[in-house]
Design an enzyme around this catalytic site. Structure first.
Site, PDB file in Angstrom:
ATOM      1  N   GLU A 284     -47.553  45.295  15.457  1.00 30.98           N
ATOM      2  CA  GLU A 284     -48.380  46.187  16.276  1.00 30.98           C
ATOM      3  C   GLU A 284     -48.436  47.576  15.681  1.00 30.98           C
ATOM      4  OE1 GLU A 284     -49.253  49.102  19.531  1.00 30.98           O
ATOM      5  OE2 GLU A 284     -47.487  48.927  18.241  1.00 30.98           O
ATOM      6  N   GLU A 285     -47.315  48.023  15.119  1.00 25.98           N
ATOM      7  CA  GLU A 285     -47.244  49.396  14.617  1.00 25.98           C
ATOM      8  C   GLU A 285     -48.161  49.635  13.422  1.00 25.98           C
ATOM      9  OE1 GLU A 285     -45.975  51.676  16.206  1.00 25.98           O
ATOM     10  OE2 GLU A 285     -44.385  50.848  17.466  1.00 25.98           O
TER      11      GLU A 285
ATOM     12  N   HIS B 123     -40.777  56.551  17.539  1.00 24.95           N
ATOM     13  CA  HIS B 123     -41.083  56.490  16.105  1.00 24.95           C
ATOM     14  C   HIS B 123     -40.208  57.403  15.248  1.00 24.95           C
ATOM     15  CE1 HIS B 123     -45.456  54.793  16.656  1.00 24.95           C
ATOM     16  NE2 HIS B 123     -44.536  54.149  17.373  1.00 24.95           N
TER      17      HIS B 123
ATOM     18  N   ASP C 220     -39.544  51.330  21.255  1.00 22.41           N
ATOM     19  CA  ASP C 220     -40.931  50.917  21.046  1.00 22.41           C
ATOM     20  C   ASP C 220     -40.931  49.773  20.040  1.00 22.41           C
ATOM     21  OD1 ASP C 220     -43.649  50.702  20.721  1.00 22.41           O
ATOM     22  OD2 ASP C 220     -43.904  52.633  19.723  1.00 22.41           O
TER      23      ASP C 220
ATOM     24  N   ASP D 219     -45.551  48.201  26.841  1.00 19.26           N
ATOM     25  CA  ASP D 219     -45.447  48.958  25.589  1.00 19.26           C
ATOM     26  C   ASP D 219     -45.713  50.442  25.815  1.00 19.26           C
ATOM     27  OD1 ASP D 219     -45.165  49.446  22.871  1.00 19.26           O
ATOM     28  OD2 ASP D 219     -47.209  48.828  22.364  1.00 19.26           O
TER      29      ASP D 219
ATOM     30  N   HIS E 177     -44.235  43.832  21.511  1.00 21.81           N
ATOM     31  CA  HIS E 177     -44.200  43.613  20.060  1.00 21.81           C
ATOM     32  C   HIS E 177     -42.801  43.794  19.491  1.00 21.81           C
ATOM     33  CE1 HIS E 177     -44.151  47.939  18.801  1.00 21.81           C
ATOM     34  NE2 HIS E 177     -44.894  48.133  19.866  1.00 21.81           N
TER      35      HIS E 177
ATOM     36  N   ASP F  91     -42.053  44.518  16.100  1.00 17.24           N
ATOM     37  CA  ASP F  91     -41.865  45.422  14.963  1.00 17.24           C
ATOM     38  C   ASP F  91     -41.623  46.851  15.421  1.00 17.24           C
ATOM     39  OD1 ASP F  91     -44.633  45.602  15.794  1.00 17.24           O
ATOM     40  OD2 ASP F  91     -45.027  46.715  13.946  1.00 17.24           O
TER      41      ASP F  91
END
EC number: 3.4.11.4
Length: 406
Positions: free
Chosen positions: A176-177, A381, A142, A199, A81, A83
């Site tokens: 995705e997030e 994150h 990520d 991922d 992903h 994002d």
């Protein structure tokens, strides 16, 4: 194996802000993801040898590496992903720490640091090349590490036609997030026998169990009157929110659970005496336990309304994704293959549940079994995120190994 373009490719990707926005009503949720896909990824997908490259209205950039051996009839996919999570992603300025010495890493001039005393994972990486933040943003490993690894694997396979392979499909998707990226994934268009999301986190992760997930939105309607004459008249919406929360199991919270334990997580509370709102996420692995958690919240709301004599508590439950184990256990071929490849590479597979979800959680239920393999990120994150270049190289090795084995 080392791959000369992997690091620069990754650094290019993370410097582009692709933060998603949970409040957006568009797909993708941010224009920056569209720009990243069309201006950065699609041209590079073509450069590394993918054919029939296109961008879909659902936000996915898709490409194909055709089979170079007609006897290999399987079709496989790799997905990551674009994002990044809800943390500052503007002006990402990665630090490259070569031959890490095992000591404290200062994150630029931010005053923040990566200290092995606080982050035990650092103890795995002496002598390796680490990519960190400068302390003011997240890194974006990520899942831009996954994108870079897939792109690098395709580049290698294109440069080495002696490696015979089946048809390979690649997909880079949005959002995705915020849990909606795969909602509009076109499984019929992707058309593979099975796929992998790249991922995961540390070296060796191989995952096919995720949470089942739901969101709960609560509205509490109060009645505001002057506090001096409030007795028997005032209904404090904030107090209703507190009363609701206090009826949930005290220990079923993220910070008190692990392994296969589920939880309720209070994400946000806003309001006043007159009106209040609360947002929760609900997570569990087993279907019955997941359904029981939702039913428990509804029961609390119903009980409060009965005691209040009016419908002052409104609950809206929305399922988000389900445990993909239900699909993948029917045919463990993708797990068996990835596990054998890792073991052949000297990587110890770490097969354990994801206390979260992936795009594969939804794609698996669309008919494409899609477990998850490691991409390398640690402390994801936030400002303390980092990744090992050597782990990223091993992820590329694993992707190529999976392709070789089919």
């Amino acid at each position: 194996m080392t791959y000369p373009n992997l690091l620069d490719r990754f650094l290019t990707y993370v410097k582009v802000n692709t933060r998603s926005d949970e409040h957006s009503t568009t797909t993708p949720s941010t224009q920056s993801q569209v720009d990243f896909a069309t201006n950065v990824l699609i041209p590079e997908m073509k450069r590394v040898g993918l054919q029939n490259v296109y961008y879909l209205p659902n936000g996915f950039a898709i490409g194909t590496l055709p089979a170079n051996d007609p006897s290999l009839t399987r079709k496989i996919g790799f997905i990551s992903h674009m994002d990044t999570a809800d943390f500052n992603a503007e002006g990402v300025n990665p630090q490259v720490i070569e031959n890490y010495d095992g000591c404290v890493i200062e994150l630029g001039n931010s005053g923040f640091k990566l200290d092995p005393a606080d982050f035990k994972s650092l103890e795995k990486y002496p002598g390796q090349t680490l990519i960190t933040t400068d302390g003011t943003t997240l890194l974006g490993a990520d899942d831009k590490s996954g994108i870079a690894e897939i792109m690098t694997a395709i580049e290698y396979l294109t440069a080495h036609p002696e490696i015979k392979h089946c048809e390979i499909r690649v997909g880079f998707g949005p959002d995705e997030e915020i849990g909606v990226g795969a909602n509009k994934f076109d499984a019929e268009d992707f058309d593979v026998d099975f796929a992998y999301t790249v991922d995961g986190g540390p070296l060796g992760e191989l995952q096919y169990e995720t949470f089942s997930a739901a969101g709960a939105e609560l509205h509490f309607q109060g009645r505001n009157v002057h506090p001096g004459t409030a007795k028997g008249q005032m209904v404090n919406a904030l107090q209703l929110a507190i009363d609701f929360h206090n009826q949930l199991p005290e220990n079923d919270r993220p910070e008190l659970t692990e392994g296969y334990q589920g939880f309720y997580h209070l994400m946000d509370v806003t309001g006043s005496v007159e009106e209040a709102r609360a947002s929760y996420i609900i997570r569990d692995f087993e279907k019955d336990a997941f359904e029981a958690r939702k039913a428990s919240m509804q029961s609390i709301a119903d009980k409060m309304n009965e005691e209040l004599g009016s419908n002052r508590v409104t609950l809206n439950l929305t399922d988000q994704y389900y445990n993909m184990k239900e699909v993948i256990e029917k045919d463990m071929t993708p797990i068996t293959i990835a596990k054998a490849v890792m073991e052949d590479l000297g990587i110890t597979p770490i097969i354990e549940p994801i206390r979260g979800g992936t795009d594969g959680s939804k794609i698996s239920f669309m008919g494409i079994p899609t477990p998850n393999i490691f991409a390398g990120g640690e402390n994801m994150h936030g400002r303390f995120e980092y990744v090992s270049l050597q782990t990223m190289e091993r992820a590329v090795d694993t992707i190529i190994g999976i392709v070789r084995s089919l």
